[in-house]
Structures are given as C-alpha cells and as structure tokens.
Design a protein around this motif. Structure first.
Motif, short mmCIF file in Angstrom:
data_model
loop_
_atom_site.label_atom_id
_atom_site.label_comp_id
_atom_site.label_asym_id
_atom_site.label_seq_id
_atom_site.Cartn_x
_atom_site.Cartn_y
_atom_site.Cartn_z
N PHE A 86 1.06 -1.26 0.07
CA PHE A 86 0.10 -0.15 0.10
C PHE A 86 1.00 1.25 -0.15
CE2 PHE A 86 -4.05 1.90 0.59
CZ PHE A 86 -4.01 3.11 1.14
N GLN A 88 1.19 4.70 0.05
CA GLN A 88 0.57 6.11 0.08
C GLN A 88 1.55 6.91 0.67
OE1 GLN A 88 -3.36 6.69 2.14
NE2 GLN A 88 -1.92 7.38 3.69
N THR A 89 2.42 6.90 1.89
CA THR A 89 3.26 7.87 2.36
C THR A 89 4.41 8.14 1.34
OG1 THR A 89 3.01 6.84 4.49
CG2 THR A 89 4.86 8.00 4.02
N GLY A 94 3.50 12.19 4.95
CA GLY A 94 2.80 10.91 5.55
C GLY A 94 1.66 11.20 6.14
N THR A 95 1.63 12.32 6.88
CA THR A 95 0.21 12.63 7.58
C THR A 95 -0.63 13.19 6.81
OG1 THR A 95 1.57 12.74 9.86
CG2 THR A 95 -0.52 13.77 9.65
N TRP A 126 8.54 4.09 2.30
CA TRP A 126 8.28 3.42 3.50
C TRP A 126 7.27 2.18 3.36
CZ3 TRP A 126 10.25 2.79 7.82
CH2 TRP A 126 11.04 3.73 8.45
N PRO A 127 6.42 2.07 2.45
CA PRO A 127 5.69 0.96 1.86
C PRO A 127 6.27 -0.38 2.36
CG PRO A 127 5.03 2.63 0.25
CD PRO A 127 6.18 2.96 1.12
N GLY A 128 5.47 -1.15 3.21
CA GLY A 128 6.23 -2.49 3.46
C GLY A 128 6.32 -3.55 2.35
N THR A 369 3.95 5.30 15.21
CA THR A 369 4.16 6.06 13.85
C THR A 369 3.20 5.62 12.87
OG1 THR A 369 6.44 6.26 14.76
CG2 THR A 369 5.82 6.97 12.58
N GLU A 373 0.48 8.87 12.74
CA GLU A 373 1.29 9.04 13.78
C GLU A 373 0.41 9.59 15.13
OE1 GLU A 373 2.05 12.10 15.46
OE2 GLU A 373 3.58 10.92 16.76
N LEU A 379 -5.15 14.41 17.86
CA LEU A 379 -5.75 15.37 17.32
C LEU A 379 -6.96 15.29 16.73
CD1 LEU A 379 -2.66 17.62 16.56
CD2 LEU A 379 -4.31 18.07 18.47
C1 LIG Z 1 7.78 0.60 10.19
C2 LIG Z 1 6.92 1.58 9.01
C3 LIG Z 1 6.17 1.00 8.31
C4 LIG Z 1 5.44 1.73 7.40
N1 LIG Z 1 4.66 1.05 6.51
C5 LIG Z 1 3.86 2.10 5.59
C6 LIG Z 1 2.99 1.29 4.40
O1 LIG Z 1 3.22 0.20 4.40
N2 LIG Z 1 2.67 2.27 3.54
C7 LIG Z 1 2.57 3.52 3.81
O2 LIG Z 1 1.99 4.25 2.90
N3 LIG Z 1 3.34 4.10 4.75
C8 LIG Z 1 4.15 3.56 5.78
N4 LIG Z 1 4.58 3.76 6.73
C9 LIG Z 1 4.65 5.56 6.78
C10 LIG Z 1 4.03 6.02 8.07
O3 LIG Z 1 2.70 5.92 7.65
C11 LIG Z 1 4.17 7.37 8.21
O4 LIG Z 1 5.62 7.48 8.87
C12 LIG Z 1 3.47 8.11 9.17
O5 LIG Z 1 2.05 8.17 8.52
C13 LIG Z 1 3.76 9.61 9.56
O6 LIG Z 1 4.06 10.30 8.47
P1 LIG Z 1 5.73 10.87 8.32
O7 LIG Z 1 6.52 9.86 8.58
O8 LIG Z 1 5.66 11.50 7.04
O9 LIG Z 1 5.71 12.03 9.61
P2 LIG Z 1 5.07 13.49 9.05
O10 LIG Z 1 3.67 13.54 8.84
O11 LIG Z 1 6.00 14.19 8.63
O12 LIG Z 1 4.87 13.95 10.85
C14 LIG Z 1 6.28 14.17 11.41
C15 LIG Z 1 5.98 14.67 12.95
O13 LIG Z 1 5.36 15.99 12.88
C16 LIG Z 1 4.30 16.05 13.49
N5 LIG Z 1 3.08 16.43 12.78
C17 LIG Z 1 2.83 16.05 11.77
N6 LIG Z 1 1.60 16.40 11.43
C18 LIG Z 1 0.85 17.05 12.47
C19 LIG Z 1 -0.19 17.79 12.74
N7 LIG Z 1 -1.32 17.93 11.86
N8 LIG Z 1 -0.57 18.24 14.05
C20 LIG Z 1 0.56 18.10 14.73
N9 LIG Z 1 1.60 17.59 14.44
C21 LIG Z 1 2.03 16.85 13.51
C22 LIG Z 1 4.05 14.87 14.50
O14 LIG Z 1 4.90 15.02 15.71
C23 LIG Z 1 4.99 13.98 13.68
O15 LIG Z 1 5.48 12.61 14.29
C24 LIG Z 1 5.56 3.29 7.62
C25 LIG Z 1 6.21 3.70 8.56
C26 LIG Z 1 6.82 2.76 9.40
C27 LIG Z 1 7.83 3.53 10.61
#
Ligand SMILES: Cc1cc2nc3c(=O)[nH]c(=O)nc-3n(C[C@H](O)[C@H](O)[C@H](O)COP(=O)(O)OP(=O)(O)OC[C@H]3O[C@@H](n4cnc5c(N)ncnc54)[C@H](O)[C@@H]3O)c2cc1C
Ligand SMILES: CCCCCCCCCCCCCCCCC/C=C/C(=O)SCCNC(=O)CCNC(=O)[C@H](O)C(C)(C)COP(=O)(O)OP(=O)(O)OC[C@H]1O[C@@H](n2cnc3c(N)ncnc32)[C@H](O)[C@@H]1OP(=O)(O)O
Length: 616
Positions: A86, A88-89, A94-95, A126-128, A369, A373, A379
C-alpha cells in the motif's frame, strides 16, 4: 535476513490462506485468530514482509475496487499469485494526505492514467515489502482531470515483471535502508515517470472516472481511508500481544531471579516479592489483558461497519474512525512504555538480545508512527470530541461509545466519593468531560474570533490531546468494567476466576486513577484520606495478584519459540540458556580475538614504549 523473513512469511501466508478457505474467505475476522497463533510474530522476529500485502493490498482491492476489479486483481492477490503493498506515504508527506505529491493525470484519448512522482519528495517512501518483495502496489495519488485536482485516488500498479521480478520501464524501486527494527520487511521507495495504467486500474467502488473523463465523486470521501482503519484495529490487537509477550518474559524471570533480602538475615527472595517489582510487572500483565479485550471489541465493530459500508451504509464510519484512532494510539503508546518498563524490571539481563525484550520493543514501537502518527490521531479524536460536544450543547444524542459524555455533561457536580469501581470509572469519565468542556471553550473562542478550524485545532492542540487521551482511558476502562462486572457469561466463570478478574479490574482502575490524579483533581474534590485509602488498596491488590501472576501469563499461551527468550523460557533454566547463548557468540569462537594482534597489542605496546621513554 530478508530472504529468511520472506521464507517464513510465505509459510505464514499459506497458513492464512488455508484458514481463510476454511473459515471465511476474505473475511476480516480471520486475523485475530491468526494472530492468536503467535507463530507469525515469532517466526519472523525481523518483521513480516507480506503483512502489508495481506493487511492492506488485498483488502484495498476488495473494499475499494469494483467487483470486476476484484475479479481481475483481487482474486490473484488473495491467492498470493501477485504480491502487493500500500504505497501512500511519500518521502515528503505521510500525515497530511492532501499534501501528497504523486499525481495521476487522466488521458481521455487513450483512456489511461499517466502516473508521476514529479519530485524527489514525491517518491513513495516506507511501504512494507516495496523494496524487494512486491511486484504490485496500490499507488495513492492526487487525481487530475484536465489539470484540475479531484482529490486522492488509488491505482493498481504493477511495478515488477511477474516472471523476472525486474522493475518495469518507468519504475525506480528499492529498499529505504536499515531501521531500528523490522529489518526483514524491506520497506521501500518508488518513483514513477510517465507510467501509464488503463483507466480500469483506478479503484472505482466509491468514486469513478468515466471513459470521457467525467468524474463521479465518492458519496463519502472518508471511505477511501478505510484500509488504514483496518490496520489500526489490527495494531490494537498486535501491540497488546507484544505487551503480553514481554509481560510473560518479565514475570517468569521475576520468579526465577533472586536478589536482595527483604528481611535482614533472610535468604534472597524472588524479585517479584519486592513490592516495587510487583508494581512494575503486574500492572503490565493487566494492561495487556485490558487492551486485548478492547481490541476484540473494536474488531467486532470493524466487521459490522465493513459489512455496512459494503451495503453503502456509511453511518458508523465516524465512530469506528474515532475508536480505531483512540485504541491504536493508546495500545501502541502503553505497550511501548510497558515493554521498556518490563525490560528495566529484568536488570542487566533484560538488555541482552538473548532476552528478546529489545526486539519485542523494536517490533512494537513503530506502531506509534505508522498507520497515522499517534499525536496526529489524538488531534483527530480531539476534533471529533469538539463536534460531539457541540451535539451535547444542542441536546442531541451521541454515538454509543461517547454516551457517557452526555451523561456526565448533565452532572452539576461529582457525587459523594465512595472509592467504588463505579466511582473510579465515573471519576475518569467526569475528568474527561471536564477536559472536553475546557478544550471546547478554548477551541470555540478561537473559531468565534475568526480563526480557521485547522488553526483553532492547532492552537487548542494541547487541550484537545488531553481530552482525547482521557476519552481513550474512559473507553478502555469502561469496556474492561463491563466485561468483568456485567458480562453475560459472568455466571459461567468459577468464583476463583471471577475474583482474579475483579482484582485485575481493581488494579486497572486504581492505576489509571493515580496516572491521571492531576486531571481528576481538577474537577473532583477528593480528600487526602480518600487518596491514601486508594494507595493502600493498590498495595493490597498487588499482593493479592502476586500468586496469580505466573498463571495469568501462562494463560497467554506463548510457547518458548514465540517468546524466543532465555529469560522467559518455560523450564526456568535462565542461567543455562543465557550462557548457552553467550557461547554461541562469534567472538567466542577463538580464545584470542583477531583484533588483538592487529590493533590491541600494538596499541598497548606503543603506550608501554611511550611510558618508558618518558621515564628516561
Ligand atoms: C515501520 C513503518 C512501516 C510503514 N509502512 C507503511 C506502508 O506500508 N505504507 C505507507 O504508505 N506508509 C507506511 N509507513 C509510513 C507511515 O504511515 C508514516 O511514517 C506516518 O504516517 C507518519 O508520516 P511521516 O513519517 O511523514 O511523518 P510526518 O507526517 O512528517 O510527521 C512528523 C511529525 O510531525 C508532527 N506532525 C505532523 N502532522 C501534524 C499535525 N497535523 N499536527 C501536529 N503535529 C503534526 C508529528 O509529531 C509527527 O510525528 C510506515 C512507517 C513505518 C515507521
Ligand atoms: C502472512 C500473514 C500476516 C497476517 C498479519 C499478521 C500480523 C498482523 C499485524 C498487525 C499490525 C501490523 C501491521 C504493520 C504494517 C504497517 C503498515 C503501515 C501502513 C501505513 O502506515 S499506511 C499510511 C498511514 N497513513 C496515515 O494514517 C495518514 C494519517 N493521516 C490521516 O489520516 C489524515 O491525513 C488526517 C485524518 C490526519 C487528516 O485528514 P485531513 O486533514 O485531510 O482532513 P480532516 O482531518 O479534516 O478529516 C476530514 C474528515 O474525515 C474524517 N476522517 C479522517 N480520517 C478518517 C478515517 N480514517 N475514517 C473515517 N473518517 C475519517 C475526519 O474525522 C473528518 O471528518 P469531518 O466530519 O469532516 O470532521
């Protein structure tokens, strides 16, 4: 490591397939049964490179694709003829899903989508399984028709040749690098350049692009988030399992290890006889039970909602979203905290790889995460609580899991303190509603002063987070209370078993009370004597549960292969197993290590020569 993980993952996937064919093809309630057999986790301590294929790729095809698309892609995916993930990120997002940069431009001339990751930050990241395992993915992109943005859409994208596994033209794919754990999962990156897919590769159960380019919007855009909701439900169960495994290891070690007499002149007791050790270990055993029950409840709710969504009834989506968020956050935070606390309870040996507590932590921690996250999901729940508080002010009914908010909102003050379970539960709920009311006052004042909702959420973020956390506590404690005190099958339990469950309820409620004493005292007057009485009860219930600690963790039924821990082995031969593990270390293959001649000896000799020179 990766190939070993893939080998074990294939064995697990075959088992899952046979379970599905036996029980309920494609159903969602198969997974807890599967995870009940912890071989999945144990066999693949470095993580399962097929978990996203099974948990998200196959489900997205089933839930977001049309029946025809399921026939074309989903059936092959369910049968593991193709392996997907999947995606997406992105490297840059990511968020904030509306900020995703990958794009899909519709070409009505060829009835195709042209997929691009325009910048480095647009690369999927990141997708697994994406790095090496998968030959397909669900590619989440911003949909553009005539260069007009239509929102997010999902596309089935083949990334590797099915025969050779070579990346296809226009595909740049690989592994993102070493992580603090789960290094068998090959999380990957993916860049696409002018990569064309047929129109029917866009998953169109809920939204469609017609051949002439007309866009039919989804009736409920949030239904595209459903694959994430499912995994959040799974995380709640999986992380309660990780905590249960760590609690089993620490409990068994705590009744083997003897240290520090409690009475002068007495023999060294088992460390679990120390009250402070009981306070480290026993509450984590109970927390694992509490979350396992809450996760099972959530799974049932997911199954019911998934069936309703299939019938185009989206009414229960908001409540499921709120509960999936709150439980995913609470379980991942508390399990990660609890596993580390249990590691510390095992002294130095808890820090040995042979104890496996570090690996269990590394498996549990990323759940704070992925899949949203935790602070962001808090929130999310805070926003939903604001909406529901507006409903309360308007006198409208709330969703069942928030009914207590309505009840507490009608209380002008907290009733006479009795210290009963109902009183403790009501205190947590009352403090939650007090926090919601305060958060709403701040949030609403900001909205009334013309701040946007997004800005008001941000600037009220601390209070929204507190309200969300207390809502999670209220839901989980309320669920545990109902299961112990009002369960329909309570009469089938032996009195002894019921007493153990009630002791666990007593411990959970008092522990949560003390964890949030500050939040509670903000809204409820409790005297020092009443608090001291709870302190005594805490000490008393730890003592009462002490004799049952081993039996409760044995009931988690993890065999030695699953625990993979010299500290938690069933036969209790800890020292022999620690020593056996030590002797297997590569450094012990030779009496004199290679680095002696190469580095250490010259270093010591140089120092000795310098010392002689300085004396001359
Ligand atoms: C082991 C692992 C497996 C994963 N597998 C997948 C996968 O299979 N498919 C996939 O698509 N993704 C996957 N991910 C990605 C994961 O979904 C994202 O890491 C996660 O959604 C967070 O997005 P980001 O890492 O870009 O952090 P960001 O979105 O950049 O956020 C970083 C930090 O900013 C702060 N922040 C962000 N937004 C806000 C807000 N609105 N308000 C307040 N604070 C905020 C928070 O403190 C957050 O921790 C995986 C991640 C990991 C670690
Ligand atoms: C071989 C055998 C193996 C078998 C398995 C055995 C082992 C099992 C192990 C189980 C667990 C382990 C799994 C490990 C795999 C990990 C895989 C990880 C995958 C990922 O990480 S995928 C990527 C995840 N990413 C996210 O979650 C992104 C988080 N961000 C968001 O969700 C959104 O951006 C947002 C919600 C934070 C913000 O959204 P936005 O700003 O666009 O808008 P709003 O916040 O205003 O929301 C709009 C309205 O939509 C509602 N909403 C939001 N989300 C949802 C939802 N998910 N469902 C329903 N409704 C949703 C909001 O409430 C808003 O509603 P309103 O009424 O308009 O206010």
């Amino acid at each position: 490591m990766a190939s070993m993980s893939v080998k074990h993952a294939i064995a697990a996937a075959k088992k899952l397939r046979s379970l599905q064919e036996r029980f309920n093809p494609g159903g969602s309630d198969i997974y807890p049964a599967l995870m009940g057999d912890e071989a999945i986790t144990a066999l693949i301590p470095s993580g399962n490179p097929l978990s996203v294929h099974i948990l998200m790729f196959t489900r997205a095809l089933r839930e977001q694709g049309t029946d025809e698309q399921y026939e074309k892609f989903g059936r092959r995916a369910d049968n593991n003829e193709i392996i997907g993930t999947f995606a997406q990120t992105e490297l840059g997002h990511g968020t904030y899903l509306r900020g995703l940069e990958a794009r899909a431009d519709y070409d009505r001339g060829t009835e195709e989508f042209v997929l691009n990751t325009p910048k480095l930050s647009s690369y999927k990241w990141w997708p697994g399984g994406l790095g090496q395992t998968c030959n397909y993915c669900i590619f989440v992109a911003q949909l553009y028709i005539d260069n007009e943005a239509k929102g997010m859409a999902m596309f089935v994208v083949q990334i590797r040749d099915e025969e050779t596994h070579m990346p296809l033209p226009g595909v740049h794919v690989g592994e993102i690098g070493k992580k603090m754990g789960l290094n068998g999962v090959n999380n990957g990156f993916l860049g696409l350049k002018d990569y064309r897919v047929p129109r029917l590769n866009m998953l169109m159960r809920h939204q469609q692009v017609l051949p002439d380019g007309r866009f039919v919007k989804s009736p409920v855009s949030q239904v595209s988030y459903f694959p994430m909701v499912f995994v959040r439900c799974m995380v709640a169960r999986q992380n309660s399992n990780y905590l249960a495994q760590a609690a089993t290891i620490a409990t068994r070690y705590s009744v083997i290890r003897r240290q520090s007499p409690i009475e002068e002149g007495q023999p060294e007791p088992k460390i679990l006889e120390h009250l402070t050790q009981q306070m480290k270990v026993i509450p984590e055993i109970v927390t694992a039970v509490v979350y396992r029950l809450a996760a099972a409840n959530l799974q049932n709710m997911y199954n019911e909602t998934a069936e309703a969504v299939y019938r185009k009834d989206f009414s229960r989506l908001p409540e499921l979203h709120a509960l999936a968020c709150i439980l995913k956050v609470a379980t991942s935070y508390d399990s990660t905290y609890g596993i580390e606390r249990l590691r510390q309870a095992c002294g130095g040996h808890g820090y040995l790889t042979a104890g496996n507590l570090g690996n269990i932590f590394a498996m549990a921690a990323p759940a704070c995460t992925y899949e949203g996250e935790n602070s962001v999901l808090y929130l999310q729940v805070g926003k939903i609580l604001m909406k529901n508080w507006s409903q309360v002010l308007a006198g409208r009914e709330l969703m069942p899991s928030m009914a207590y908010i309505s009840e507490c909102s009608k209380m002008t003050s907290f009733p006479q303190w009795t210290g009963s379970w109902e009183c403790l539960l009501k205190a947590i709920q009352y403090a939650c509603v007090g926090s919601i009311r305060l958060a709403f006052q701040s949030y609403n004042a900001r909205v009334q002063s013309a701040q946007s909702q997004t800005a008001a959420v941000n600037y009220s973020g601390l209070e929204l987070t507190k309200a969300a956390e207390l809502h999670g506590r209220s839901y989980v404690a309320g669920n545990f209370y109902q299961q112990i005190v009002n369960s329909p099958n309570k009469h089938q339990r032996s009195p002894q078993f019921q007493k153990v469950l009630e002791n666990m309820l007593e411990l959970h409620l008092i522990q949560i009370f003390f964890r949030h004493l500050g939040d509670i005292l903000r809204f409820i007057r409790i005297t020092e004597d009443e608090i001291s009485a709870l302190q005594r009860r805490l000490e008393e219930v730890l003592k009462e549960l002490r004799p049952d600690a081993v039996a409760i963790t044995d009931a988690f039924d993890f065999n030695d292969k699953i625990l993979s821990s010299a500290l938690g082995c069933y036969d209790g031969n800890v020292y022999e197993r620690l020593f056996e593990a030590a002797l297997k270390h590569p450094l012990n293959r030779k009496s004199v290590p290679d680095f002696f001649e190469a580095h250490l000896k010259p270093f010591m000799k140089e120092n000795a020569d310098n010392a002689k020179k300085s004396k001359l």
